[in-house]
Design an enzyme around this catalytic site. Sequence first.
Site, mmCIF file in Angstrom:
data_model
loop_
_atom_site.group_PDB
_atom_site.id
_atom_site.type_symbol
_atom_site.label_atom_id
_atom_site.label_comp_id
_atom_site.label_asym_id
_atom_site.label_seq_id
_atom_site.Cartn_x
_atom_site.Cartn_y
_atom_site.Cartn_z
ATOM 1 N N ILE A 47 0.904 -1.178 -0.092
ATOM 2 C CA ILE A 47 -0.037 0.021 0.016
ATOM 3 C C ILE A 47 0.864 1.356 0.066
ATOM 4 O O ILE A 47 1.824 1.238 0.756
ATOM 5 C CB ILE A 47 -0.939 0.013 1.246
ATOM 6 C CG1 ILE A 47 -1.761 -1.247 1.407
ATOM 7 C CG2 ILE A 47 -1.656 1.141 1.326
ATOM 8 C CD1 ILE A 47 -2.737 -1.310 0.392
ATOM 9 N N HIS A 49 0.144 4.249 1.642
ATOM 10 C CA HIS A 49 -0.590 4.935 2.529
ATOM 11 C C HIS A 49 -0.603 6.687 2.330
ATOM 12 O O HIS A 49 0.350 7.031 1.933
ATOM 13 C CB HIS A 49 -0.056 4.609 4.112
ATOM 14 C CG HIS A 49 -0.223 3.310 4.294
ATOM 15 N ND1 HIS A 49 -1.506 2.702 4.619
ATOM 16 C CD2 HIS A 49 0.713 2.075 4.400
ATOM 17 C CE1 HIS A 49 -1.290 1.314 4.947
ATOM 18 N NE2 HIS A 49 -0.092 1.222 4.757
ATOM 19 N N ARG A 309 7.196 -7.496 10.388
ATOM 20 C CA ARG A 309 7.135 -5.463 10.616
ATOM 21 C C ARG A 309 8.227 -5.624 11.649
ATOM 22 O O ARG A 309 8.209 -6.182 12.681
ATOM 23 C CB ARG A 309 6.059 -4.954 11.053
ATOM 24 C CG ARG A 309 4.744 -5.565 10.405
ATOM 25 C CD ARG A 309 3.377 -4.752 10.913
ATOM 26 N NE ARG A 309 2.175 -5.141 10.442
ATOM 27 C CZ ARG A 309 1.489 -6.317 10.990
ATOM 28 N NH1 ARG A 309 1.664 -7.163 11.575
ATOM 29 N NH2 ARG A 309 0.193 -6.420 10.689
ATOM 30 N N CYS A 399 4.812 -19.162 -18.158
ATOM 31 C CA CYS A 399 3.692 -19.099 -17.170
ATOM 32 C C CYS A 399 2.568 -18.820 -17.956
ATOM 33 O O CYS A 399 2.088 -17.646 -18.314
ATOM 34 C CB CYS A 399 4.191 -17.901 -15.987
ATOM 35 S SG CYS A 399 2.651 -17.876 -14.937
ATOM 36 N N CYS A 401 -0.764 -18.768 -16.622
ATOM 37 C CA CYS A 401 -1.677 -18.041 -15.696
ATOM 38 C C CYS A 401 -1.375 -16.718 -15.859
ATOM 39 O O CYS A 401 -2.451 -15.772 -16.145
ATOM 40 C CB CYS A 401 -1.357 -18.751 -14.347
ATOM 41 S SG CYS A 401 -1.750 -20.342 -13.914
#
Lengths: 480, 420
Positions: A47, A49, A309, A399, A401
């Site tokens: 993310i 943020h 973390r 690959c 997929c």
Amino acid sequence: MKDVIVIGAGAVGAFIARNLSRFNLNVLVLDKDNDVCNATSCANSAISHSGYDPVPGTKKAKFNVLGNQMMEQVCKELDVPYEQIGTLTVATEEAQLKTLEELKERATINGVPSEIVDQARLREMEPNISEEALGALYCPTGGIINPFLLTCHAMENALDNGVELALNQEVKDIKKVSDHFVVYTQDKEYESKVVINAAGVYSDKIAAMIEPIDWFITPRKGEYYVLDHFKGEFVNHVVFPLPSAKGKGVLVSKTTSGNYIIGPSSEPMDDRECVACDSLTLANVKQQASMLIKNIPFYQQIRVYAGLRATPSTHDFIIESSKSEPAFINVAGIESPGLVSSPAIGKYVVEELVSKVLKLEENKNYKKNIKPYTKPLDLSNEERNALIKEHPEFGRMVCQCEKVSLGEILEVLHRKLPCNSLKALKKRTRAGFGKCQGGFCQPISVSIIAEEKEIDVSKVSYDKDGGYFAPYKSNKGGKR
Amino acid sequence: MRKVDLLIIGGGSAGLAAAVEAYDRGIRSIIIIERGAELGGILNQCIHNGFGLGEFKEELTGPEFAYRFAKQVQDRNIECHLLSTVTSVTPNKVVTYVNEEEGSVEVEAKAIIMAAGCYERNAGAIGVPGDRPAGVLTAGQAQLMINKFGYLCGKRIFILGSGDIGLIMARRFTLEGAKVLGVAEIMPYSNGLNRNIVQCLNDYDIPLYLSHTVSQVIGKKHVEKVEISQVDEKFRPIPGTEKVFDCDALVLSIGLIPNNTLLSDIGIKVSGTKGAEVDQYLQTSLPGVFSCGNVLHVHDLVDNVVKEARIAGESAARYIQGDLHVEEYDISCAAKDGVGYILPQHISGSDYEKVDFKLRVRKPTQNVYIEFIYNGETIKRVFKGVIIPSEMEVISLPLSLFKEKKGALEVKLTPKEVNQ
């Protein structure tokens, strides 16, 4: 003698290295693993943020907001998928609506645009939001990033600009000798004028090699689900619950590759290497996510993962020279929002801290843009066919997929950033990232790596060095 | 844009058999798109014998079986594109495939047969608890590594799941000199064929732990230990029942899933098996698109794949020739009590005199009737002394049984009443 040694090749180490490469310095990055981006940077929420959440005045607030502002440009320079899809922090109880107001105030102090959306608007924005959702704080500058490519490309850009990288070098001790440091790894020693500690969950151990410290890191594990990409989107934003003392809570978000991630949990750990998943924790993640978004298609699950973390006892990032040695710089405790902060941290560390101990002279040859990667799927049919005509390997799918071609795999195997394992290949190309999880392509990728690196198939690692995919040669021989 | 009559996605047993059937019914413009370097698909890595007892009345290995069908295709000069991947199918039946020689090519087909096979359920999909080190492979990966490349994934191996590939691999690992420490199966019964339990486990004294699953994988670089636990009726590990095995590989044989994304992505109706919904012609909800083999539903025996593929081949040929009639019948078929799924899901026309119903039961059951109830009336009962999920039941019924030509068929298990 090096000018600077950076310990740790995660996102923070990579952006410090990239910023150092803007100057005429002799820089070496050390990492204990066989790949960059192999710990916290590799297993997080991916993310960008917005920065509404950190307490105003903290380093977290400062670097988060700065990093978020830099992210678009950085991702452009480094060719990293990034989408500013906005975040929604959702209140599910009456009492939480007041908290939204407080969060909005905090956002304003941090300089982050935000607005409170009512239930009706929230339902419009997220049709699958749970029935309990009453309203949300919408932060349009929040977004999603590909964390693997952010880190790998930042490091590759640094390498292209002259930085050196030594993998499989675990720092065991550091000594100050007259005007420089000696960094001892398991089998080598390096001298450097400046040492930067960006060692993630080990950053307290590294810091303590120089002087006694009054802070420590408690690794905090977060477990996640990954869902496949599929037609029709079931969330459009990053959706969070209200933050608590334990963190930002279980989020539901799409990723830059069209997958969805759901997590993380939050458990303090003793073991700094343990990224094991556990059924009860994951079941709890599932339950919490279901309070935010209804009908999550968990049958699309393709993977579970966990990351650690680097939670500091100080509750804020530690970005400063050590007390006794100005040339030993700690960049420690970079937990969430570390990924989004990393470009800003890298810039600050070099411009404000390294500059105090080394004379920085501009590198005239510095190139901020990464050498382009070939991306057949982004091309028009004509362009793609022209490419395949010239380089047929881009027409051969390895690959199925994720539609990754042999050409893309060969390209990353021959770039400046080393790519030594199936996992390293997966991070860079997405080969093996799909619904069959490498069921079909891993055996092929193993033989490609073996051929390109001129090693035996039995010596191709899955992830860590020595963890081989198929370690024993059959006594009956057999060739591919 | 190139135009063809029939495009077949997948050159494994299903695609090849369908191609031969369509050719023999007069279709000449056929192309097969196969992602592998040779025809035959997954059969090429199945070097054990036991294939073709139904089809050829002899026991062949996978590659031998594949060769016979590949030869039939080659003898008919059917155009095959190897190392080629289909990247998209449109509702107008325009198929895009890509390979090294031709680049990305669009072909418009009158009919498409989807025969892309299946993929293996993996550690990520079921969230195997614990570490995620090297040494966790699917049975198919381990099979490919040893049978095609000549590399073994471990010397002390534990297997999760008693699917047929897992059982076959237990024997294969043993023959290759590895020690197979055991097979754990979460269900209270095996998911493999009985003959494989006997020939692959019992003959080599490999223990089968029923109602057990892997509760933890332990190992940083490489698998070091696997912990299994007994499970309760909701398949949750029961604390206190843990057994730990020192091993260097965990091989998973936990199910196969139809590789049907190309069709589901364009809104073609999907059934509970994740394959397409079909009628007795094996035509999907998009007219002219047919499906057969493991991409439709996972089969037990390749002989059954071939039979099914021939129906798809014939239907596609009829469709291209304008001779496929779907109007006359409109009957929905549903699986009820004890039946996991039933194929076809729909009966639509009268070109074939019989309908091949395929079904699997949910759990092993004794002394039951498979009961076909059409519009509330039992039209057929088939007695089974023993019926197990690992074996696919094929029951052919004449179309004449469905007199009203519309309505609903339900298929369920009914216990046989005990006679006095």
